[in-house]
Design a protein around this motif. Structure first.
Motif, PDB file in Angstrom:
ATOM      1  N   LEU A  71       8.362   0.096 -10.707  1.00  0.00           N
ATOM      2  CA  LEU A  71       7.517  -0.911  -9.762  1.00  0.00           C
ATOM      3  C   LEU A  71       8.220  -2.214 -10.178  1.00  0.00           C
ATOM      4  O   LEU A  71       8.075  -3.414  -9.767  1.00  0.00           O
ATOM      5  CB  LEU A  71       6.112  -0.977 -11.216  1.00  0.00           C
ATOM      6  N   ASP A  72       9.231  -2.215 -11.533  1.00  0.00           N
ATOM      7  CA  ASP A  72       9.862  -3.569 -11.597  1.00  0.00           C
ATOM      8  C   ASP A  72      10.848  -3.768 -10.290  1.00  0.00           C
ATOM      9  O   ASP A  72      11.045  -4.636  -9.171  1.00  0.00           O
ATOM     10  CB  ASP A  72      11.281  -3.318 -12.906  1.00  0.00           C
ATOM     11  N   ASP A  73      11.310  -2.469  -9.564  1.00  0.00           N
ATOM     12  CA  ASP A  73      12.358  -2.464  -8.141  1.00  0.00           C
ATOM     13  C   ASP A  73      10.892  -3.484  -6.858  1.00  0.00           C
ATOM     14  O   ASP A  73      11.372  -4.228  -6.349  1.00  0.00           O
ATOM     15  CB  ASP A  73      12.754  -1.584  -7.960  1.00  0.00           C
ATOM     16  N   ASP A  87       0.850  -1.369  -0.097  1.00  0.00           N
ATOM     17  CA  ASP A  87      -0.053   0.077   0.241  1.00  0.00           C
ATOM     18  C   ASP A  87       0.328   1.004   0.106  1.00  0.00           C
ATOM     19  O   ASP A  87       0.856   2.388  -0.349  1.00  0.00           O
ATOM     20  CB  ASP A  87      -1.176   0.541   1.190  1.00  0.00           C
ATOM     21  N   VAL A  88       1.885   1.400   0.493  1.00  0.00           N
ATOM     22  CA  VAL A  88       3.097   2.273   0.776  1.00  0.00           C
ATOM     23  C   VAL A  88       3.734   2.406  -0.200  1.00  0.00           C
ATOM     24  O   VAL A  88       3.476   4.071  -0.661  1.00  0.00           O
ATOM     25  CB  VAL A  88       3.329   2.225   1.768  1.00  0.00           C
ATOM     26  N   CYS A  89       4.275   1.565  -1.136  1.00  0.00           N
ATOM     27  CA  CYS A  89       4.662   1.611  -2.281  1.00  0.00           C
ATOM     28  C   CYS A  89       4.021   2.461  -3.548  1.00  0.00           C
ATOM     29  O   CYS A  89       4.641   2.805  -4.210  1.00  0.00           O
ATOM     30  CB  CYS A  89       5.280   0.619  -2.527  1.00  0.00           C
ATOM     31  N   LEU A  90       2.576   1.926  -3.352  1.00  0.00           N
ATOM     32  CA  LEU A  90       1.484   2.213  -4.531  1.00  0.00           C
ATOM     33  C   LEU A  90       1.358   3.741  -3.965  1.00  0.00           C
ATOM     34  O   LEU A  90       1.501   4.400  -5.259  1.00  0.00           O
ATOM     35  CB  LEU A  90       0.676   1.109  -3.983  1.00  0.00           C
ATOM     36  N   LYS A  91       1.248   4.024  -3.116  1.00  0.00           N
ATOM     37  CA  LYS A  91       0.620   5.121  -2.878  1.00  0.00           C
ATOM     38  C   LYS A  91       2.206   6.270  -3.528  1.00  0.00           C
ATOM     39  O   LYS A  91       2.299   7.142  -3.570  1.00  0.00           O
ATOM     40  CB  LYS A  91       0.627   5.419  -0.919  1.00  0.00           C
ATOM     41  N   LYS A  92       3.641   5.905  -2.631  1.00  0.00           N
ATOM     42  CA  LYS A  92       4.286   6.916  -3.519  1.00  0.00           C
ATOM     43  C   LYS A  92       4.537   6.915  -4.192  1.00  0.00           C
ATOM     44  O   LYS A  92       4.696   7.515  -5.638  1.00  0.00           O
ATOM     45  CB  LYS A  92       5.973   6.459  -2.675  1.00  0.00           C
ATOM     46  N   ASN A 115       5.619 -12.196  -5.078  1.00  0.00           N
ATOM     47  CA  ASN A 115       4.198 -12.788  -4.691  1.00  0.00           C
ATOM     48  C   ASN A 115       3.177 -11.892  -4.116  1.00  0.00           C
ATOM     49  O   ASN A 115       2.040 -12.195  -4.014  1.00  0.00           O
ATOM     50  CB  ASN A 115       4.131 -13.395  -4.212  1.00  0.00           C
ATOM     51  N   GLN A 116       3.643 -10.489  -4.516  1.00  0.00           N
ATOM     52  CA  GLN A 116       2.171  -9.565  -4.438  1.00  0.00           C
ATOM     53  C   GLN A 116       1.805  -9.169  -5.747  1.00  0.00           C
ATOM     54  O   GLN A 116       2.371  -8.101  -7.003  1.00  0.00           O
ATOM     55  CB  GLN A 116       2.368  -8.042  -3.982  1.00  0.00           C
ATOM     56  N   PRO A 117       0.575  -9.528  -5.721  1.00  0.00           N
ATOM     57  CA  PRO A 117      -0.663  -9.572  -7.122  1.00  0.00           C
ATOM     58  C   PRO A 117      -0.609  -8.085  -7.559  1.00  0.00           C
ATOM     59  O   PRO A 117      -1.062  -7.650  -8.398  1.00  0.00           O
ATOM     60  CB  PRO A 117      -1.942 -10.260  -6.695  1.00  0.00           C
ATOM     61  N   ARG A 118      -0.623  -7.010  -6.370  1.00  0.00           N
ATOM     62  CA  ARG A 118      -0.958  -6.181  -6.535  1.00  0.00           C
ATOM     63  C   ARG A 118      -0.422  -5.277  -7.337  1.00  0.00           C
ATOM     64  O   ARG A 118      -0.429  -4.340  -8.185  1.00  0.00           O
ATOM     65  CB  ARG A 118      -1.830  -5.184  -5.451  1.00  0.00           C
TER      66      ARG A 118
END
Length: 191
Positions: free
Chosen positions: A88-90, A69-74, A97-100
């Motif tokens: 995103l690649d990183d 969640d934090v990474c997607l928000k950033k 294994n995080q589908p989001r």
């Protein structure tokens, strides 16, 4: 006086050690930081709690989800597409294994017109999280756009009708034939 001070310091040190080894409490602190909008603090607290959560898989999964969640928000604040894709690649490299994360990368690739590459990530999502809402439709839409065989099994009538309409448009059917063939049928996005 000195013995009391040493005893107090020992108690404080012990409490700090215990705090570090209570992943559920650390997770709660990280979630509170996230809700406040302090993404850096949330990320730091969650990462610190992760090693201690190794013996507690449900808490470990919650921590991973919060980190995602934090990474997607950033990621929302990154406007440069190359930097977004690199980030995103990183992230996917760190949490495969995080589908989001795979879903987000698929959407980014799709926006860039890289349907075939997007399908690879969507297929990963389908293996990890097959019940994800809208995934089946998006996969079939991608297969149609890529010229691959596609199916309508398991799709809603609106999703099926949308794919059939797009197939006809993709096959250069005459506009009046397409409109007549699909008139009155529900489509995705109809309200």
């Amino acid at each position: 006086m000195a013995p009391k001070k040493r005893k107090k310091q020992k108690i404080i040190a012990k409490q700090q050690v215990q705090k570090q080894h209570r992943p559920a409490e650390r997770l709660a602190e990280a979630e509170a930081a996230y809700r406040r909008g302090d993404l850096d603090a949330a990320q730091t607290l969650a990462r610190a709690a992760l090693p201690a959560a190794a013996a507690d898989p449900p808490t470990q999964q919650k921590i991973q989800n919060l980190l995602t969640d934090v990474c997607l928000k950033k990621l929302e604040s990154i406007t440069n597409i190359v930097e977004r894709m690199h980030t995103l690649d990183d992230l996917i490299h760190k949490a495969p294994n995080q589908p989001r994360l795979h879903y987000q990368r698929a959407l980014e690739l799709w926006r860039q017109g890289a349907i075939r590459a997007a399908l690879l990530d969507l297929e990963v999502v389908a293996r990890i999280d097959p019940a994800r809402p809208g995934l089946r439709f998006l996969l079939q839409l991608g297969y149609l756009a890529d010229g691959r065989p596609w199916q309508t099994d398991g799709l809603t009538p609106a999703e099926t009708n949308t794919l059939l309409l797009l197939r006809d448009v993709h096959n250069d059917a005459a506009a009046n034939q397409v409109l007549f063939a699909h008139a009155g049928k529900p489509l995705v996005g109809d309200t």
